[in-house]
Design a protein around this motif. Structure first.
Motif, PDB file in Angstrom:
ATOM      1  N   GLU A 161       0.858  -1.185   0.000  1.00  0.00           N
ATOM      2  CA  GLU A 161       0.000   0.000   0.000  1.00  0.00           C
ATOM      3  C   GLU A 161       0.891   1.231   0.000  1.00  0.00           C
ATOM      4  O   GLU A 161       1.769   1.373   0.842  1.00  0.00           O
ATOM      5  CB  GLU A 161      -0.895   0.001   1.234  1.00  0.00           C
ATOM      6  CG  GLU A 161      -1.787   1.231   1.346  1.00  0.00           C
ATOM      7  CD  GLU A 161      -2.516   1.301   2.675  1.00  0.00           C
ATOM      8  OE1 GLU A 161      -3.734   1.526   2.680  1.00  0.00           O
ATOM      9  OE2 GLU A 161      -1.847   1.140   3.718  1.00  0.00           O
ATOM     10  N   ILE A 162       0.677   2.123  -0.970  1.00  0.00           N
ATOM     11  CA  ILE A 162       1.453   3.348  -1.075  1.00  0.00           C
ATOM     12  C   ILE A 162       0.521   4.531  -0.862  1.00  0.00           C
ATOM     13  O   ILE A 162      -0.418   4.743  -1.635  1.00  0.00           O
ATOM     14  CB  ILE A 162       2.138   3.474  -2.457  1.00  0.00           C
ATOM     15  CG1 ILE A 162       3.048   2.274  -2.709  1.00  0.00           C
ATOM     16  CG2 ILE A 162       2.923   4.768  -2.532  1.00  0.00           C
ATOM     17  CD1 ILE A 162       4.216   2.172  -1.769  1.00  0.00           C
ATOM     18  N   LEU A 163       0.758   5.292   0.199  1.00  0.00           N
ATOM     19  CA  LEU A 163      -0.037   6.481   0.478  1.00  0.00           C
ATOM     20  C   LEU A 163       0.548   7.665  -0.270  1.00  0.00           C
ATOM     21  O   LEU A 163       1.769   7.841  -0.311  1.00  0.00           O
ATOM     22  CB  LEU A 163      -0.064   6.766   1.977  1.00  0.00           C
ATOM     23  CG  LEU A 163      -0.559   5.639   2.879  1.00  0.00           C
ATOM     24  CD1 LEU A 163      -0.465   6.059   4.337  1.00  0.00           C
ATOM     25  CD2 LEU A 163      -1.984   5.243   2.521  1.00  0.00           C
ATOM     26  N   ALA A 164      -0.314   8.498  -0.860  1.00  0.00           N
ATOM     27  CA  ALA A 164       0.146   9.642  -1.647  1.00  0.00           C
ATOM     28  C   ALA A 164      -0.857  10.771  -1.527  1.00  0.00           C
ATOM     29  O   ALA A 164      -2.004  10.566  -1.113  1.00  0.00           O
ATOM     30  CB  ALA A 164       0.338   9.250  -3.112  1.00  0.00           C
ATOM     31  N   ASP A 165      -0.447  11.982  -1.922  1.00  0.00           N
ATOM     32  CA  ASP A 165      -1.354  13.118  -1.875  1.00  0.00           C
ATOM     33  C   ASP A 165      -2.109  13.233  -3.200  1.00  0.00           C
ATOM     34  O   ASP A 165      -2.003  12.374  -4.090  1.00  0.00           O
ATOM     35  CB  ASP A 165      -0.606  14.408  -1.539  1.00  0.00           C
ATOM     36  CG  ASP A 165       0.446  14.771  -2.576  1.00  0.00           C
ATOM     37  OD1 ASP A 165       0.463  14.157  -3.677  1.00  0.00           O
ATOM     38  OD2 ASP A 165       1.257  15.676  -2.310  1.00  0.00           O
ATOM     39  N   ALA A 166      -2.864  14.324  -3.346  1.00  0.00           N
ATOM     40  CA  ALA A 166      -3.723  14.477  -4.529  1.00  0.00           C
ATOM     41  C   ALA A 166      -2.929  14.614  -5.821  1.00  0.00           C
ATOM     42  O   ALA A 166      -3.489  14.430  -6.906  1.00  0.00           O
ATOM     43  CB  ALA A 166      -4.623  15.698  -4.345  1.00  0.00           C
ATOM     44  N   GLY A 167      -1.645  14.936  -5.737  1.00  0.00           N
ATOM     45  CA  GLY A 167      -0.835  15.044  -6.938  1.00  0.00           C
ATOM     46  C   GLY A 167      -0.639  13.725  -7.647  1.00  0.00           C
ATOM     47  O   GLY A 167      -0.185  13.708  -8.800  1.00  0.00           O
ATOM     48  N   TYR A 168      -0.948  12.619  -6.989  1.00  0.00           N
ATOM     49  CA  TYR A 168      -0.772  11.288  -7.596  1.00  0.00           C
ATOM     50  C   TYR A 168      -2.106  10.623  -7.921  1.00  0.00           C
ATOM     51  O   TYR A 168      -2.131   9.417  -8.191  1.00  0.00           O
ATOM     52  CB  TYR A 168       0.031  10.390  -6.646  1.00  0.00           C
ATOM     53  CG  TYR A 168       1.441  10.877  -6.409  1.00  0.00           C
ATOM     54  CD1 TYR A 168       2.478  10.502  -7.251  1.00  0.00           C
ATOM     55  CD2 TYR A 168       1.731  11.723  -5.334  1.00  0.00           C
ATOM     56  CE1 TYR A 168       3.775  10.949  -7.031  1.00  0.00           C
ATOM     57  CE2 TYR A 168       3.020  12.173  -5.112  1.00  0.00           C
ATOM     58  CZ  TYR A 168       4.033  11.789  -5.956  1.00  0.00           C
ATOM     59  OH  TYR A 168       5.320  12.243  -5.744  1.00  0.00           O
ATOM     60  N   GLN A 169      -3.201  11.383  -7.871  1.00  0.00           N
ATOM     61  CA  GLN A 169      -4.500  10.799  -8.203  1.00  0.00           C
ATOM     62  C   GLN A 169      -4.498  10.315  -9.647  1.00  0.00           C
ATOM     63  O   GLN A 169      -4.115  11.032 -10.556  1.00  0.00           O
ATOM     64  CB  GLN A 169      -5.603  11.831  -7.990  1.00  0.00           C
ATOM     65  CG  GLN A 169      -5.968  11.994  -6.517  1.00  0.00           C
ATOM     66  CD  GLN A 169      -7.095  12.973  -6.303  1.00  0.00           C
ATOM     67  OE1 GLN A 169      -7.430  13.745  -7.179  1.00  0.00           O
ATOM     68  NE2 GLN A 169      -7.679  12.953  -5.104  1.00  0.00           N
TER      69      GLN A 169
END
Length: 289
Positions: free
Chosen positions: A189-197
């Protein structure tokens, strides 16, 4: 830590120097002629002080009693060796590529966090080709960008080579091969911000980004409360990567870079390796206590 670095990097530096000396025809034997005024330990110390505190080459030359060109050459020789070390996870495990990071997360900790960070650099000269590539669309300044990967606790696992800041976060991740590594690799599981949507759909949901807002106009009150609750829950898990980036930026060489932009990849990877080594040593000492 200094003794460990000397023992690890010293032989690599001496091996490289010997290879340079024996790579061309010589009239004198290897080792003849003038000796180094700056021994390897001092070269390593000069490089570390330059990266940590941003001391200029002129100041370091005065401290060590040598010419400025000697310091410049020493840093240019030692810095790439530090960059090749990778990030230390345990005393016997180093992660040097994104593929190794994904494999490590799959075997040891299923959750990782990614984010992009920008480092301000000098403005390219007028007339230089692709000059506009270094202008950040977010900060409106000349910068380079690197993708940082940490584990769920915020420990550094990987810092990518630098790209011009006009490159979007999601584009940078695709260039590094993150989509293929996640699609073909272990279940992580990789958590990311909206820049990676958008990466979530391409990786089978393995990249988790903040929830989309389904109602753009006149949303129901119950939906606003639910969306805010989900957004905060995601943010509270992802915030650890910001702590890791903050530790990186404490090194003056990454606060703002006045030197050559071509060196930024080596600088950020060298600092990441040194910082992760320090974090691992701190964790190991606390466990022993």
């Amino acid at each position: 830590m200094i003794a460990e670095l000397v023992a690890e990097v010293g032989p690599l530096w001496h091996e490289r120097q010997q290879a340079v000396l024996t790579a061309r025809p010589r009239r004198r034997a290897v080792g003849a002629g003038a000796k180094y005024k700056l021994v390897f330990v001092d070269r390593l110390l000069a490089t570390l002080v330059h990266l940590r505190h941003g001391a200029t080459h002129d100041v370091l030359a005065c401290w060590f009693g040598v010419d400025r060109s000697t310091i410049t050459r020493a840093i240019s020789e030692v810095r790439p060796l530090l960059a090749q070390r990778g990030c230390t996870v345990t005393p016997d495990i180093r992660l040097r590529s994104l593929a190794e990071v994904i494999e490590h997360l799959g075997a040891n900790g299923p959750t990782g966090i990614i984010d992009g960070t920008e480092i301000r650099v000098r403005r390219p000269a007028t007339g230089r080709k692709d000059r506009e590539k270094f202008i950040s669309g977010k900060n409106k300044q000349n910068a380079v960008k690197s993708m940082v990967v940490t584990d769920a606790e915020g420990r550094l696992l990987f810092c990518s080579p630098a790209e011009p800041a006009s490159c979007a976060d999601i584009t940078h991740a695709r260039k590094l091969g993150l989509v293929k590594l996640l699609a073909d690799g272990p279940a992580v599981e990789i958590l990311a911000d909206a820049g990676y949507q958008g990466l979530g759909a391409q990786t089978g949901g393995r990249v988790v980004t903040p929830p989309h807002r389904k109602f753009k106009k006149n949303p129901p009150e119950w939906y606003e409360e639910m969306h805010e609750r989900q957004r905060k829950a995601h943010s509270s898990r992802r915030i650890r990567v910001e702590h890791g980036i903050g530790h990186l930026k404490n090194w003056r060489a990454l606060a703002r870079h006045h030197g050559r932009r071509e060196h930024m990849s080596d600088i950020i990877q060298a600092v990441a390796g040194l910082l992760s080594h320090q974090q691992t040593a701190t964790i190991a000492s606390s466990v022993r206590m």
